[in-house]
Design a protein around this motif. Structure first.
Motif, PDB file in Angstrom:
ATOM      1  N   LEU A 126      -0.675  15.400  12.999  1.00  0.00           N
ATOM      2  CA  LEU A 126      -0.355  14.126  13.619  1.00  0.00           C
ATOM      3  C   LEU A 126      -1.612  13.404  14.079  1.00  0.00           C
ATOM      4  O   LEU A 126      -2.537  14.029  14.609  1.00  0.00           O
ATOM      5  CB  LEU A 126       0.560  14.334  14.835  1.00  0.00           C
ATOM      6  CG  LEU A 126       1.969  14.854  14.582  1.00  0.00           C
ATOM      7  CD1 LEU A 126       2.731  14.956  15.891  1.00  0.00           C
ATOM      8  CD2 LEU A 126       2.706  13.960  13.610  1.00  0.00           C
ATOM      9  N   ASP A 127      -1.643  12.089  13.896  1.00  0.00           N
ATOM     10  CA  ASP A 127      -2.722  11.223  14.358  1.00  0.00           C
ATOM     11  C   ASP A 127      -2.126  10.113  15.204  1.00  0.00           C
ATOM     12  O   ASP A 127      -1.081   9.559  14.834  1.00  0.00           O
ATOM     13  CB  ASP A 127      -3.473  10.588  13.177  1.00  0.00           C
ATOM     14  CG  ASP A 127      -4.037  11.608  12.216  1.00  0.00           C
ATOM     15  OD1 ASP A 127      -4.439  12.686  12.673  1.00  0.00           O
ATOM     16  OD2 ASP A 127      -4.078  11.322  10.999  1.00  0.00           O
ATOM     17  N   MET A 128      -2.783   9.772  16.306  1.00  0.00           N
ATOM     18  CA  MET A 128      -2.228   8.757  17.186  1.00  0.00           C
ATOM     19  C   MET A 128      -3.312   7.864  17.790  1.00  0.00           C
ATOM     20  O   MET A 128      -4.453   8.270  17.962  1.00  0.00           O
ATOM     21  CB  MET A 128      -1.416   9.403  18.324  1.00  0.00           C
ATOM     22  CG  MET A 128      -0.151  10.095  17.856  1.00  0.00           C
ATOM     23  SD  MET A 128       1.072   8.951  17.171  1.00  0.00           S
ATOM     24  CE  MET A 128       2.053  10.095  16.179  1.00  0.00           C
ATOM     25  N   ASP A 129      -2.904   6.634  18.146  1.00  0.00           N
ATOM     26  CA  ASP A 129      -3.740   5.725  18.929  1.00  0.00           C
ATOM     27  C   ASP A 129      -3.810   6.250  20.364  1.00  0.00           C
ATOM     28  O   ASP A 129      -2.943   7.030  20.795  1.00  0.00           O
ATOM     29  CB  ASP A 129      -3.094   4.328  18.945  1.00  0.00           C
ATOM     30  CG  ASP A 129      -3.404   3.560  17.658  1.00  0.00           C
ATOM     31  OD1 ASP A 129      -4.574   3.605  17.233  1.00  0.00           O
ATOM     32  OD2 ASP A 129      -2.498   2.924  17.114  1.00  0.00           O
ATOM     33  N   GLY A 130      -4.770   5.791  21.149  1.00  0.00           N
ATOM     34  CA  GLY A 130      -5.729   4.770  20.874  1.00  0.00           C
ATOM     35  C   GLY A 130      -6.937   5.004  21.780  1.00  0.00           C
ATOM     36  O   GLY A 130      -7.057   6.036  22.413  1.00  0.00           O
ATOM     37  N   PRO A 131      -7.793   3.999  21.905  1.00  0.00           N
ATOM     38  CA  PRO A 131      -9.055   4.183  22.629  1.00  0.00           C
ATOM     39  C   PRO A 131      -8.906   4.468  24.122  1.00  0.00           C
ATOM     40  O   PRO A 131      -9.730   5.158  24.712  1.00  0.00           O
ATOM     41  CB  PRO A 131      -9.763   2.840  22.411  1.00  0.00           C
ATOM     42  CG  PRO A 131      -9.162   2.294  21.173  1.00  0.00           C
ATOM     43  CD  PRO A 131      -7.730   2.726  21.196  1.00  0.00           C
ATOM     44  N   ALA A 132      -7.881   3.931  24.773  1.00  0.00           N
ATOM     45  CA  ALA A 132      -7.759   4.087  26.233  1.00  0.00           C
ATOM     46  C   ALA A 132      -6.692   5.097  26.645  1.00  0.00           C
ATOM     47  O   ALA A 132      -6.654   5.509  27.800  1.00  0.00           O
ATOM     48  CB  ALA A 132      -7.462   2.735  26.879  1.00  0.00           C
ATOM     49  N   GLY A 184      -5.373  14.284  15.452  1.00  0.00           N
ATOM     50  CA  GLY A 184      -6.320  13.210  15.165  1.00  0.00           C
ATOM     51  C   GLY A 184      -6.200  12.064  16.153  1.00  0.00           C
ATOM     52  O   GLY A 184      -5.089  11.623  16.483  1.00  0.00           O
ATOM     53  N   TRP A 185      -7.346  11.559  16.620  1.00  0.00           N
ATOM     54  CA  TRP A 185      -7.410  10.507  17.635  1.00  0.00           C
ATOM     55  C   TRP A 185      -7.934   9.232  16.974  1.00  0.00           C
ATOM     56  O   TRP A 185      -9.050   9.211  16.465  1.00  0.00           O
ATOM     57  CB  TRP A 185      -8.326  10.979  18.765  1.00  0.00           C
ATOM     58  CG  TRP A 185      -8.589  10.002  19.873  1.00  0.00           C
ATOM     59  CD1 TRP A 185      -7.764   9.042  20.349  1.00  0.00           C
ATOM     60  CD2 TRP A 185      -9.786   9.941  20.673  1.00  0.00           C
ATOM     61  NE1 TRP A 185      -8.361   8.366  21.387  1.00  0.00           N
ATOM     62  CE2 TRP A 185      -9.602   8.899  21.617  1.00  0.00           C
ATOM     63  CE3 TRP A 185     -10.985  10.653  20.687  1.00  0.00           C
ATOM     64  CZ2 TRP A 185     -10.588   8.553  22.546  1.00  0.00           C
ATOM     65  CZ3 TRP A 185     -11.961  10.323  21.623  1.00  0.00           C
ATOM     66  CH2 TRP A 185     -11.751   9.290  22.542  1.00  0.00           C
ATOM     67  N   LYS A 204     -12.501  20.379  21.561  1.00  0.00           N
ATOM     68  CA  LYS A 204     -11.110  20.785  21.744  1.00  0.00           C
ATOM     69  C   LYS A 204     -10.385  20.927  20.404  1.00  0.00           C
ATOM     70  O   LYS A 204      -9.173  21.154  20.367  1.00  0.00           O
ATOM     71  CB  LYS A 204     -10.364  19.764  22.610  1.00  0.00           C
ATOM     72  CG  LYS A 204     -10.981  19.565  23.984  1.00  0.00           C
ATOM     73  CD  LYS A 204     -10.935  20.846  24.813  1.00  0.00           C
ATOM     74  CE  LYS A 204     -11.475  20.619  26.214  1.00  0.00           C
ATOM     75  NZ  LYS A 204     -11.416  21.846  27.040  1.00  0.00           N
ATOM     76  N   GLY A 205     -11.125  20.769  19.309  1.00  0.00           N
ATOM     77  CA  GLY A 205     -10.517  20.909  17.993  1.00  0.00           C
ATOM     78  C   GLY A 205      -9.817  19.664  17.501  1.00  0.00           C
ATOM     79  O   GLY A 205      -8.991  19.738  16.577  1.00  0.00           O
ATOM     80  N   VAL A 206     -10.134  18.498  18.080  1.00  0.00           N
ATOM     81  CA  VAL A 206      -9.502  17.235  17.703  1.00  0.00           C
ATOM     82  C   VAL A 206     -10.519  16.371  16.968  1.00  0.00           C
ATOM     83  O   VAL A 206     -11.667  16.234  17.404  1.00  0.00           O
ATOM     84  CB  VAL A 206      -8.984  16.498  18.951  1.00  0.00           C
ATOM     85  CG1 VAL A 206      -8.508  15.087  18.616  1.00  0.00           C
ATOM     86  CG2 VAL A 206      -7.859  17.305  19.595  1.00  0.00           C
ATOM     87  N   TYR A 207     -10.116  15.802  15.848  1.00  0.00           N
ATOM     88  CA  TYR A 207     -11.014  14.919  15.099  1.00  0.00           C
ATOM     89  C   TYR A 207     -10.764  13.468  15.493  1.00  0.00           C
ATOM     90  O   TYR A 207      -9.639  13.048  15.721  1.00  0.00           O
ATOM     91  CB  TYR A 207     -10.872  15.101  13.585  1.00  0.00           C
ATOM     92  CG  TYR A 207      -9.468  15.227  13.047  1.00  0.00           C
ATOM     93  CD1 TYR A 207      -8.738  14.104  12.670  1.00  0.00           C
ATOM     94  CD2 TYR A 207      -8.880  16.478  12.890  1.00  0.00           C
ATOM     95  CE1 TYR A 207      -7.452  14.219  12.163  1.00  0.00           C
ATOM     96  CE2 TYR A 207      -7.584  16.608  12.391  1.00  0.00           C
ATOM     97  CZ  TYR A 207      -6.881  15.474  12.026  1.00  0.00           C
ATOM     98  OH  TYR A 207      -5.601  15.586  11.529  1.00  0.00           O
ATOM     99  N   SER A 208     -11.851  12.721  15.585  1.00  0.00           N
ATOM    100  CA  SER A 208     -11.814  11.335  16.051  1.00  0.00           C
ATOM    101  C   SER A 208     -12.082  10.392  14.887  1.00  0.00           C
ATOM    102  O   SER A 208     -13.085  10.526  14.192  1.00  0.00           O
ATOM    103  CB  SER A 208     -12.876  11.109  17.130  1.00  0.00           C
ATOM    104  OG  SER A 208     -12.744  12.019  18.186  1.00  0.00           O
ATOM    105  N   TYR A 209     -11.180   9.426  14.711  1.00  0.00           N
ATOM    106  CA  TYR A 209     -11.372   8.421  13.661  1.00  0.00           C
ATOM    107  C   TYR A 209     -12.221   7.282  14.230  1.00  0.00           C
ATOM    108  O   TYR A 209     -11.701   6.361  14.868  1.00  0.00           O
ATOM    109  CB  TYR A 209     -10.029   7.854  13.214  1.00  0.00           C
ATOM    110  CG  TYR A 209      -9.154   8.801  12.436  1.00  0.00           C
ATOM    111  CD1 TYR A 209      -9.191   8.827  11.042  1.00  0.00           C
ATOM    112  CD2 TYR A 209      -8.261   9.651  13.087  1.00  0.00           C
ATOM    113  CE1 TYR A 209      -8.359   9.679  10.324  1.00  0.00           C
ATOM    114  CE2 TYR A 209      -7.422  10.496  12.377  1.00  0.00           C
ATOM    115  CZ  TYR A 209      -7.483  10.508  10.990  1.00  0.00           C
ATOM    116  OH  TYR A 209      -6.652  11.343  10.284  1.00  0.00           O
TER     117      TYR A 209
END
Length: 634
Positions: free
Chosen positions: A340-346, A393-394, A435-440
């Motif tokens: 799963l990938d989700m928004d957002g910057p804030a 995914g962030w 933390k094992g999360v990839y950032s787009y």
């Protein structure tokens, strides 16, 4: 710490309007929402200011006598206030063939405890009429610990000479360091120098051929000549003698006919454009008993990847690529789990379940702290919240340049300066990755508005030094392994169709290893995005949630198409397998064996959405109450 400019003399002020191409009226695209055919008038933006964006214009223009600084600038870039006072002193420089080192001692000279920021700028030698250079350029920054009255702290700085290189797109077609005096200063803001040292470079350095920059895997040379357009770019030559001509409205609003013939939207795109008649069909559907889990920790170029890729079926590849909207789909042929990938910057917001995380201030506020440590903690926190919400995914951080105060998404971006934006973002990416999360990281690239199909005309020096700089730092220093492509066009091509951007610069020069996806696709690619153009030029997934449309490859039997899909799937899987989802500790914690996977039964929009909801709701099943979303406003 930030800035507030009076923009009336800024070079982008009179040239910010998007101008319509009157000779492209024959191009029609499908209506974005209604599906009704409508005529769309493409527009363009000329980045006439070149490298003189934000404070770089004001500082240089004042030095050249074009403006009166005090009349134009209220608060210089980097300006800040404190409840106490500080003194900063700079050691002598230690200069080698490749680097510069020095120390800065910061002393709290006030009566209360506080922190201070050391801002390092450089002023390179400028040759009249030569390569454009600003008089003030942020080089690095560090924030002190909390210092008690009378307490001091010494911070050490070290940077490569190549970090001060300018890009010469006219003659050397490479990064260069002119011979002459280089002033390295510590400032309280872009205009106020606290201490300064100067060293002299005796001979010009040209980073070309095999002698490219150490930080590049492939020597940088001109890749974007076709994006300069017929534009008069602002020049420092003879005290900005061409200012009036550069900021004047364009003489013509029509695209030259030779470019019109190349310009295309989905309505007039030939899907066979990038097919290679000499391509060989890759192996598909093999059975070597490998799963994606076996690839965890392997190098990107490990030969075992090829065996795994041989197992992929064409349908698995096509569906995975086409439906990368808020997820990466499962692939049964290699045991790939859905992510799963989700928004957002804030804040982390799940658009399908309504669950949201704690909210943070906007990115401008994060950058205003000038704290790499705080940026890393921010990334760690966002990563941890993703883990708790079952998200891998962030869709962040966003890092485009504050080119104008009228940028429609400035709140979502860090700064007008690429070094500040890049270093803050790199720390956030590294924090989330811990933390094992990839950032787009997004939106790649030259995107300073919220429009679509807007042709950006810019010279290569400005593109590399201003608009690509934060992405470059984030890839090289933050090790970013996911990226989102912008909606904008570079010249006459959508950025996702520009192989020089997506392949040569991003992957070959900077060494990016991971996946790149489109921005939100809708059902028709907004009339200009399609899988055939994207996959061939370096994009790996379509941010779409619908089954059918230009997010699917047109000809799945063509060897070229299958080869492009294979490469894209590798990039996606390389990123996914190195996320927390495939870690032994997470699997043990969840009580899930590596051989147990959730497969998508059917790649329809309904199944995609249901899958998204179920996975997120599972992560909250044991919670008594949903997380609370806290909105912040500045």
């Amino acid at each position: 710490m930030y800035h507030n400019y009076h923009p009336k003399n800024a070079p982008w002020w009179n040239n910010y309007e998007d101008y319509h191409y009157s000779n492209l009226e024959h191009l029609a695209v499908e209506g974005m929402n209604s599906g009704v055919s409508q005529t769309y008038y493409p527009s363009f933006t000329n980045y006439v200011e070149g490298i003189y964006v934000g404070y770089k214009f004001y500082e240089t223009a004042a030095a050249e006598g074009l403006i009166h600084y005090e009349e134009e600038v209220q608060y210089p870039f980097g300006h800040g206030l404190s409840y106490t006072t500080f003194r900063q002193t700079m050691s002598e420089l230690t200069v080698t063939d490749n680097s510069v080192q020095f120390d800065v001692t910061v002393t709290n000279t006030g009566s209360v405890a506080g922190k201070d920021v050391v801002e390092v700028f450089y002023n390179p030698p400028y040759i009249n009429g030569g390569v454009e250079k600003a008089t003030a350029n942020l080089l690095d920054f560090e924030k002190t610990d909390l210092l008690q009255p009378g307490q001091s702290q010494t911070l050490s700085f070290s940077f490569a000479l190549e970090d001060m290189a300018s890009y010469d797109y006219k003659d050397a077609k490479a990064y260069i360091l002119d011979a002459g005096d280089y002033a390295i200063s510590i400032n309280s803001d872009s205009h106020t120098i606290l201490d300064q040292k100067v060293f002299t470079l005796e001979e010009k350095i040209v980073y070309d051929g095999e002698e490219g920059r150490v930080s590049d895997n492939l020597t940088a040379t001109n890749r974007f000549d076709d994006c300069a357009g017929d534009v008069e770019y602002l020049s420092r030559a003879d005290h900005f003698a061409n200012y009036a001509a550069a900021v004047a409205a364009p003489v013509s609003r029509e695209m030259p006919e030779d470019l019109v013939q190349q310009y295309h939207l989905n309505s007039n795109f030939d899907p066979s454009t990038y097919l290679d008649p000499n391509a060989s069909m890759p192996t598909t559907g093999a059975d070597y008993g490998l799963t994606l889990a076996d690839m965890r920790g392997l190098d990107y170029d490990d030969p075992q990847w090829e065996l795994l890729l041989d197992q992929l079926t064409v349908d698995d590849m096509a569906n995975m690529i086409a439906l990368c909207g808020y997820q990466t789909p499962a692939m049964k042929s290699v045991g790939k789990a859905q992510t799963l990938d989700m928004d957002g910057p804030a804040a982390i917001n799940n658009n399908f379940t309504g669950y949201g995380s704690l909210g943070f201030p906007i990115e401008i506020v994060i950058a205003n702290t000038w704290s790499k440590e705080l940026a890393c903690q921010w990334g760690e926190t966002m990563g941890q919240m993703c883990v708790e919400m079952g998200i891998q995914g962030w869709y962040a951080p966003a890092m485009n340049t504050h080119r104008s105060p009228f940028g429609g998404r400035n709140y979502e971006y860090f700064s007008e300066d690429g070094v500040l934006a890049g270093r803050i973002a790199a720390q956030a990416v590294a924090g989330a990755m811990s933390k094992g999360v990839y950032s787009y990281i997004k939106h790649f690239a030259a995107y300073d508005f919220n429009g679509k199909m807007v042709c950006v005309w810019t010279n290569e020096q400005a593109l590399r030094e201003i608009y690509l700089k934060p992405f470059e730092i984030c890839v090289k220093e933050g090790k970013a392994n996911a990226l989102m492509v912008s909606w904008s066009f570079l010249g006459i091509k959508w950025t996702g169709e520009n192989s020089n951007l997506m392949q040569t610069v991003l992957r070959d020069e900077w060494g990016f290893r991971g996946m790149a996806i489109t921005d939100f696709f809708r059902n028709n690619g907004h009339g200009f995005m399609n899988a055939d153009a994207a996959l061939a030029n370096g994009v790996d997934g379509m941010l779409a949630t619908v089954d059918g449309g230009p997010n699917f490859v047109t000809d799945r039997t063509d060897p070229s198409s299958v080869t492009y899909m294979r490469r894209a799937c590798k990039n996606v899987m390389y990123t996914v397998v190195n996320s927390y989802l495939y870690s032994d500790s997470y699997q043990a914690e969840q009580g899930i064996g590596w051989r147990v996977y959730v497969y998508a039964a059917d790649a329809t929009a309904a199944i995609v959405l249901i899958g998204l909801e179920v996975l997120v709701l599972r992560s909250y099943k044991k919670k008594k109450e949903p997380a609370v979303t806290v909105e912040t406003h500045s």
